[in-house]
Design an enzyme around this catalytic site. Structure first.
Site, short mmCIF file in Angstrom:
data_model
loop_
_atom_site.label_atom_id
_atom_site.label_comp_id
_atom_site.label_asym_id
_atom_site.label_seq_id
_atom_site.Cartn_x
_atom_site.Cartn_y
_atom_site.Cartn_z
N GLY A 270 4.86 6.81 -1.30
CA GLY A 270 6.12 6.10 -1.15
C GLY A 270 7.12 6.52 -0.10
CB CYS B 10 -0.85 6.64 10.92
SG CYS B 10 -2.05 6.99 9.63
CG ASP C 197 1.75 2.45 5.73
OD1 ASP C 197 1.22 2.47 6.85
OD2 ASP C 197 2.19 3.48 5.18
CE LYS D 273 4.97 3.95 7.19
NZ LYS D 273 4.08 5.01 6.69
CB CYS E 266 -0.90 0.02 1.23
SG CYS E 266 -1.83 -1.51 1.53
#
Length: 403
Positions: A235, A353, A300, A237, A231
């Site tokens: 970008g 998050c 994510d 991460k 996911c």
């Protein structure tokens, strides 16, 4: 502090778009700041911070000002009046501010400061949910999530080191400090527009919160691996993964949104990340082709974003209980489907998050109890709360697939 008419009107115009037309605060503030080339950094700072402040405290200020949505222009000025009075700013002699009841504003503020849903400016349902899921920690956590977020940079170690980046930014008059326990992080002493710096244009860093920087490290990466960021979005991460892998091996960054992956390509070019390819998930075949093939998979997951309310304060007004039900189903679906890409002996990391156990630990437990989760075991997880870490609220779980 003296209020300037054109700046106050810019704030009012932006609030109208956010509150009455459902626009996203960050995008509308960004658009407003492009309106007048003559505005300096202090003017732009005033517009951005004042708008975010009024968005963040919308419920409290509305209650004090005795106004309700949809907000007419006079009502938006009443919200602004509450903000200015509570900040101790002298109200100018303009017709929009006639008869400001300064004493009543301060009196109402004192009354409402003891009631969490007003004091922390949140919808009733969210206050109830937070108490149900976090218990005693909720009040401290929602308080921390209403504070202004720190600006944290992630050094791009493909191009430089944190200490070298510090020196480079010092020359651009942006002082920073190293952050203990976060190997690539630098924290700004004061807010600044870092995107205008040469260091940013050369790809020496990205803006990325400390909690978010923990996720790539949780993957236990080694150069030469095949890693899927399932996911990937724009970008952040993926780029961190590329740096930790020293540009060796293969990163497949995937998303259902092609425009986000286009942005990732642009960022990867600036960062000098060469071992990264993007794939749009436009059918189930894209995932099936990768079954049992990846050393590492990162999910994510889309979530409520409650851990990043400091950055996106308008999220609390856009969230609904119905959305929470939908997003939990989606999260479990992603765990069920995307976990199949992990090869025997590989690692799956699930991250959000969010601060809600129902999006985090409970999702992992449900997955491990399912058929798809049979071959995985939980080797580590971390619940990061903003009031304890000083960074965003976050969660990640590391799942090892049996070999």
């Amino acid at each position: 502090m003296r209020l300037h008419r054109n700046l106050v009107f810019a704030v009012i115009d932006t609030l109208h778009l956010i509150f009455n037309e459902g626009k996203y605060a960050d995008k509308e503030i960004s658009n407003t700041l492009k309106r007048d080339k003559r505005w300096g950094s202090r003017d732009r700072g005033f517009i951005a911070e004042t708008t975010y402040d009024i968005v963040r405290w919308k419920r409290l200020y509305s209650e004090i000002a005795d106004v309700n949505p949809p907000y007419s222009r006079p009502n938006l000025f009443r919200l602004f009046t509450v903000w200015a009075t509570l900040k101790g700013i002298e109200i100018p002699d303009w017709k929009q501010f006639e008869d400001t009841p300064t004493r009543r504003i301060k009196g109402r503020f004192d009354e409402l400061s003891n009631i969490t849903k007003y004091a922390e400016s949140i919808p009733d349902w969210l206050d109830e949910l937070g108490r149900k899921e976090l218990g005693k920690l909720w009040e401290e956590e929602i308080k921390a999530l209403n504070e202004q977020a720190k600006v944290i940079l992630r050094t791009n170690t493909l191009k430089t080191t944190p200490k070298k980046l510090q020196l480079i930014l010092d020359e651009e008059f942006i002082p920073t400090k190293l952050v203990n326990g976060y190997p690539e992080a630098l924290e700004l002493y004061e807010r600044a527009d870092v995107f205008k710096t040469d260091a940013f244009k050369k790809g020496y860093f990205e803006v990325q919160d400390g909690s978010s920087q923990k996720v790539a490290h949780a993957l236990k990466l080694e150069p030469g691996m095949r890693v899927v960021d399932a996911c990937a979005g724009a970008g952040g991460k993926s780029l961190h993964i590329a740096a930790l892998m020293e540009n060796k091996g293969q990163i497949i960054a995937m998303d259902i949104y092609a425009n986000k992956l286009k942005e990732l390509k642009r960022r990867a070019k600036r960062a000098g990340a060469h071992n990264l390819e993007t794939r749009v998930i436009d059918s189930t075949k894209v995932i099936k082709k990768l079954h049992d093939s990846a050393d590492r998979v990162l999910i994510d997951a889309p979530c409520t974003g409650l851990g990043v309310l400091r950055r996106n304060p308008d999220a609390k007004w856009k969230l609904t209980p119905e959305f929470l039900v939908e997003i939990r189903e989606k999260q479990q679906g992603l765990l069920q489907d995307y976990s199949k890409m992990v090869k025997a002996g590989g690692i799956l990391v699930y991250a959000t998050c969010s601060i809600l156990p129902s999006e985090n630990q409970m999702q992992i437990q449900e997955f491990l109890n399912s058929e798809a989760g049979n071959s995985f075991k939980l080797s580590q997880d971390e619940k990061i709360l903003a009031h304890k870490s000083g960074f965003d609220g976050f969660y990640y779980a590391v799942l090892q697939k049996s070999s």
